[in-house]
Design a protein around this motif. Structure first.
Motif, PDB file in Angstrom:
ATOM      1  N   TRP A 292       0.836  -1.208   0.000  1.00  0.00           N
ATOM      2  CA  TRP A 292       0.000   0.000   0.000  1.00  0.00           C
ATOM      3  C   TRP A 292       0.871   1.259   0.000  1.00  0.00           C
ATOM      4  N   GLY A 293       1.954   1.216   0.759  1.00  0.00           N
ATOM      5  CA  GLY A 293       2.853   2.364   0.790  1.00  0.00           C
ATOM      6  C   GLY A 293       3.453   2.640  -0.580  1.00  0.00           C
ATOM      7  N   VAL A 294       3.851   1.593  -1.275  1.00  0.00           N
ATOM      8  CA  VAL A 294       4.395   1.741  -2.625  1.00  0.00           C
ATOM      9  C   VAL A 294       3.333   2.312  -3.563  1.00  0.00           C
ATOM     10  N   GLN A 295       2.127   1.768  -3.498  1.00  0.00           N
ATOM     11  CA  GLN A 295       1.045   2.217  -4.384  1.00  0.00           C
ATOM     12  C   GLN A 295       0.686   3.676  -4.125  1.00  0.00           C
ATOM     13  N   ALA A 296       0.602   4.065  -2.868  1.00  0.00           N
ATOM     14  CA  ALA A 296       0.258   5.452  -2.546  1.00  0.00           C
ATOM     15  C   ALA A 296       1.315   6.419  -3.066  1.00  0.00           C
ATOM     16  N   ASN A 297       2.573   6.006  -2.982  1.00  0.00           N
ATOM     17  CA  ASN A 297       3.656   6.857  -3.457  1.00  0.00           C
ATOM     18  C   ASN A 297       3.694   6.938  -4.975  1.00  0.00           C
ATOM     19  N   GLU A 298       3.393   5.829  -5.646  1.00  0.00           N
ATOM     20  CA  GLU A 298       3.471   5.792  -7.107  1.00  0.00           C
ATOM     21  C   GLU A 298       2.238   6.394  -7.786  1.00  0.00           C
ATOM     22  N   ASN A 299       1.183   6.627  -7.031  1.00  0.00           N
ATOM     23  CA  ASN A 299      -0.049   7.194  -7.579  1.00  0.00           C
ATOM     24  C   ASN A 299      -0.427   8.441  -6.799  1.00  0.00           C
ATOM     25  N   PRO A 300       0.259   9.564  -7.065  1.00  0.00           N
ATOM     26  CA  PRO A 300       0.039  10.776  -6.276  1.00  0.00           C
ATOM     27  C   PRO A 300      -1.365  11.335  -6.461  1.00  0.00           C
ATOM     28  N   PRO A 301      -1.813  12.191  -5.533  1.00  0.00           N
ATOM     29  CA  PRO A 301      -3.161  12.754  -5.604  1.00  0.00           C
ATOM     30  C   PRO A 301      -3.355  13.634  -6.831  1.00  0.00           C
ATOM     31  N   ARG A 302      -4.611  13.765  -7.242  1.00  0.00           N
ATOM     32  CA  ARG A 302      -4.964  14.603  -8.393  1.00  0.00           C
ATOM     33  C   ARG A 302      -6.047  15.591  -7.980  1.00  0.00           C
ATOM     34  N   LEU A 303      -5.920  16.793  -8.486  1.00  0.00           N
ATOM     35  CA  LEU A 303      -6.884  17.855  -8.182  1.00  0.00           C
ATOM     36  C   LEU A 303      -8.000  17.875  -9.211  1.00  0.00           C
ATOM     37  N   ARG A 304      -9.239  17.934  -8.730  1.00  0.00           N
ATOM     38  CA  ARG A 304     -10.410  18.162  -9.581  1.00  0.00           C
ATOM     39  C   ARG A 304     -11.048  19.477  -9.147  1.00  0.00           C
ATOM     40  N   THR A 305     -10.882  20.504  -9.937  1.00  0.00           N
ATOM     41  CA  THR A 305     -11.451  21.799  -9.562  1.00  0.00           C
ATOM     42  C   THR A 305     -12.945  21.883  -9.856  1.00  0.00           C
TER      43      THR A 305
ATOM     44  N   ASP B 156     -16.703  19.745 -11.373  1.00  0.00           N
ATOM     45  CA  ASP B 156     -17.351  18.485 -11.715  1.00  0.00           C
ATOM     46  C   ASP B 156     -17.721  18.488 -13.196  1.00  0.00           C
ATOM     47  N   ARG B 157     -18.378  17.445 -13.652  1.00  0.00           N
ATOM     48  CA  ARG B 157     -18.673  17.286 -15.081  1.00  0.00           C
ATOM     49  C   ARG B 157     -19.620  18.363 -15.610  1.00  0.00           C
ATOM     50  N   TYR B 158     -20.349  19.014 -14.686  1.00  0.00           N
ATOM     51  CA  TYR B 158     -21.312  20.025 -15.121  1.00  0.00           C
ATOM     52  C   TYR B 158     -20.747  21.446 -15.048  1.00  0.00           C
ATOM     53  N   GLY B 159     -19.506  21.565 -14.594  1.00  0.00           N
ATOM     54  CA  GLY B 159     -18.892  22.881 -14.506  1.00  0.00           C
ATOM     55  C   GLY B 159     -18.961  23.524 -13.145  1.00  0.00           C
ATOM     56  N   HIS B 160     -19.525  22.813 -12.167  1.00  0.00           N
ATOM     57  CA  HIS B 160     -19.576  23.355 -10.816  1.00  0.00           C
ATOM     58  C   HIS B 160     -18.209  23.229 -10.138  1.00  0.00           C
ATOM     59  N   ARG B 161     -17.839  24.254  -9.400  1.00  0.00           N
ATOM     60  CA  ARG B 161     -16.569  24.231  -8.680  1.00  0.00           C
ATOM     61  C   ARG B 161     -16.679  23.269  -7.494  1.00  0.00           C
ATOM     62  N   VAL B 162     -15.782  22.288  -7.410  1.00  0.00           N
ATOM     63  CA  VAL B 162     -15.832  21.327  -6.311  1.00  0.00           C
ATOM     64  C   VAL B 162     -14.535  21.313  -5.488  1.00  0.00           C
ATOM     65  N   ASP B 163     -13.412  21.602  -6.124  1.00  0.00           N
ATOM     66  CA  ASP B 163     -12.121  21.678  -5.422  1.00  0.00           C
ATOM     67  C   ASP B 163     -11.869  20.440  -4.570  1.00  0.00           C
ATOM     68  N   GLU B 164     -11.894  19.297  -5.200  1.00  0.00           N
ATOM     69  CA  GLU B 164     -11.655  18.046  -4.495  1.00  0.00           C
ATOM     70  C   GLU B 164     -10.320  17.437  -4.932  1.00  0.00           C
ATOM     71  N   VAL B 165      -9.737  16.678  -4.025  1.00  0.00           N
ATOM     72  CA  VAL B 165      -8.477  16.000  -4.296  1.00  0.00           C
ATOM     73  C   VAL B 165      -8.735  14.497  -4.248  1.00  0.00           C
ATOM     74  N   ASP B 166      -8.407  13.823  -5.332  1.00  0.00           N
ATOM     75  CA  ASP B 166      -8.620  12.384  -5.427  1.00  0.00           C
ATOM     76  C   ASP B 166      -7.330  11.642  -5.084  1.00  0.00           C
ATOM     77  N   PHE B 167      -7.469  10.592  -4.265  1.00  0.00           N
ATOM     78  CA  PHE B 167      -6.326   9.797  -3.831  1.00  0.00           C
ATOM     79  C   PHE B 167      -6.505   8.347  -4.270  1.00  0.00           C
ATOM     80  N   HIS B 168      -5.398   7.668  -4.408  1.00  0.00           N
ATOM     81  CA  HIS B 168      -5.418   6.235  -4.702  1.00  0.00           C
ATOM     82  C   HIS B 168      -6.035   5.494  -3.507  1.00  0.00           C
ATOM     83  N   PRO B 169      -6.738   4.390  -3.751  1.00  0.00           N
ATOM     84  CA  PRO B 169      -7.325   3.637  -2.632  1.00  0.00           C
ATOM     85  C   PRO B 169      -6.306   3.254  -1.551  1.00  0.00           C
TER      86      PRO B 169
END
Length: 548
Positions: free
Chosen positions: A63-76, A78-91
């Motif tokens: 899990w430590g390897v996977q978390a390091n190799e898959n860094p978080p991604r920013l989603r400013t 949503d699909r409809y154009g609404h501002r959500v400012d969420e950060v997605d992380f690997h499981p």
């Protein structure tokens, strides 16, 4: 297959996996036993051993390897154009964070022996994956700041100290557990937080404000709440910014981008903007630094613990490799020069661990009303933060070199340790900030020096090199004219003498002897592997070997 007959794998060290990280760390276990009340030991040792087996398991390490190799991604948006400012992380990140919360890494406060138990757990958990230590540290450290406001503490502290991880963004009152981040640094100020320009405008409801401004580094932007500093009419003030408001609407928390960092890749660090952001004042207006200072002190101790953990893992990997690798007619661990290097690394690691757990014990004692221990923390935490975190990088690099070319390959895990190793010396105030903080403590609170000298004085007479080092330190302290220019040297000596006194009192004689000879007696070099050949280096290395 053609050529496959030549590919016979021999003389490679097996993975360091399937072991109890706690039990295998003799220095850590001894420190826990030393600092805990006997009535607490059996349960605490069992809990820590359970966590140690998790830390050493193949699943959690993966899990430590996977978390390091898959860094978080920013989603400013949503699909409809609404501002959500969420950060997605690997499981894997969520699995690690969930186990960290469940292990009590945010639940030290008001628990008998809580800081020692948590410190040992945090030191181990860092060895699995250091990035998720940030939200765990922030959440833990927010408690003393919030307790300056009893109403806020009653509302938030039970959730902060919960052992339940709830990753969903929703109102805090609907969650069994929450995480906290922090936002102090701004572009123009850096460590000089009094130069902050984020403005706080009072609202009609008592204690509530509207924030406008930016934060150049905001830790853990996916958290449920944040402690931030902003300029109110009465001056720099501390505020609580909830991510989601009580009615379920998102607070204005605009994540502009995530930082692309050298290490700590699994953790999100962000630039954020406040534009009419709702906030609740914590403490009095104009008392922001005073309100948040206990949080800063707690996170600085976590920097020490984190660096001690990284050093321990680097040394464990190096010793493990050398115990299995053969060259020039024998095992590397038995070669005199390699043994010298490994022993030198092991001494540095044990000194860091011993000091970090002593400071955690002082937190427990201070919480019980011991003013002497509180005074010791005021000088010892920034001194330890300065020195231990600076020693982490050279230890990690030298340990990687012990693996030869294998240590330069990502699969070994050593490059991740090397990239992570400078972080704690920068986070929560770089070296100069820590050195100047020690000078402030010396100048404004004489009782801090008294507490320090009382602590190191307990080992007086046990080793002539330590005695000489204490004497030389007193000479330096007697002349504080133009001290700022030599503050780093002074703080280094404070940390080394404190480490030496602890090792002389508590470590095996061979460890204390080697430390005093090389760190206090001048019988060592600038690089690792220059210990006097007359020392019992084999015993030092064997003590550091990760065998449960």
């Amino acid at each position: 297959m053609a050529g496959s007959s030549t590919h016979s794998v021999t003389n490679q060290a097996p993975p360091l996996v399937g072991y109890d990280v706690f039990t295998a760390d003799r220095a850590l276990r001894a420190a826990v036993e030393r600092h805990l009340d006997p009535a607490l030991r059996e349960q605490a040792l069992a809990e820590l051993s359970g966590l140690g087996r998790s830390c050493g398991s193949a699943q959690v390490q993966e899990w430590g390897v996977q978390a390091n190799e898959n860094p978080p991604r920013l989603r400013t948006h949503d699909r409809y154009g609404h501002r959500v400012d969420e950060v997605d992380f690997h499981p894997a990140w969520h699995r690690l964070l969930g186990k960290g919360v469940a292990a009590g890494l945010t639940a030290a406060w008001d628990r008998p022996g809580g800081h020692v138990r948590r410190a040992a757990a945090f030191l181990m958990w860092t060895q699995v994956e250091a990035g998720n230590g940030c939200p765990l540290s922030m959440t833990h450290a927010a408690v003393p700041a919030l307790r300056t406001d009893p109403a806020l503490a009653a509302e938030w502290v039970p959730r902060l100290t919960s052992t339940v991880y709830d990753r969903e963004l929703r109102p805090a009152h609907l969650k069994a557990g929450v995480l906290f981040g922090m936002g102090m640094t701004e572009k123009q100020g850096g460590s000089d937080v009094r130069a902050n320009t984020t403005a706080a405008r009072p609202l009609a409801e008592e204690g509530t404000y509207e924030l406008t401004g930016h934060k150049w580094f905001c830790s853990a932007p996916m958290s449920d709440g944040f402690l931030v500093l902003a300029q109110a009419p009465g001056g720099l003030t501390c505020f609580l910014v909830p991510r989601v408001l009580a009615d379920g609407t998102r607070n204005v928390f605009l994540v502009q981008r995530l930082k692309d960092k050298l290490g700590n890749r699994s953790n999100a660090s962000a630039e954020v903007e406040f534009a009419g952001t709702w906030a609740r004042r914590v403490g009095e207006e104009g008392q922001g630094v005073r309100t948040i200072i206990e949080m800063v002190a707690a996170t600085r101790l976590d920097c020490v613990l984190g660096s001690a953990g990284l050093m321990r893992q680097a040394v464990a990997q190096a010793v493990h490799h050398c115990a299995h690798r053969e060259a020039f007619g024998g095992r590397l661990i038995d070669k005199p020069l390699m043994r010298n290097v490994l022993a030198d690394l092991a001494i540095e690691s044990e000194a860091a661990t011993t000091l970090a757990l002593r400071l955690a014990a002082a937190y427990d004692a201070g919480a019980g009303g011991d003013e002497q221990e509180r005074a010791l923390l005021r000088i010892a935490v920034p001194a330890a933060k300065y020195w231990v975190t600076k020693r982490c990088a050279p230890v990690a690099v030298e340990a990687a070199e012990c693996l030869g070319g294998n240590g330069y390959v990502e699969e070994s895990g050593m490059p991740r340790l090397v990239r992570e190793s400078p972080l704690n010396s920068i986070w929560e105030g770089a070296g100069n900030v820590q050195a100047l903080d020690v000078l402030r403590a010396l100048g404004r609170r004489p009782q801090t020096l008294d507490a320090y000298l009382t602590e190191v004085g307990q080992a007086r007479g046990a080793d002539h090199r330590l005695d000489a080092a204490i004497k030389n330190l007193l000479t330096e302290l007697s002349d504080l004219q133009a001290v700022e220019g030599r503050a780093r040297r002074l703080v280094e000596r404070l940390a080394l003498v404190l480490q030496g006194s602890l090792l002389v009192r508590y470590a095996p004689p061979e460890v204390a002897d080697a430390f005093c000879a090389s760190r206090l007696g001048g019988d060592g070099g600038a690089s690792f592997g220059t210990l006097p050949a007359t020392l019992d280096l084999a015993s030092v290395v064997e003590r550091a070997r990760p065998v449960s």
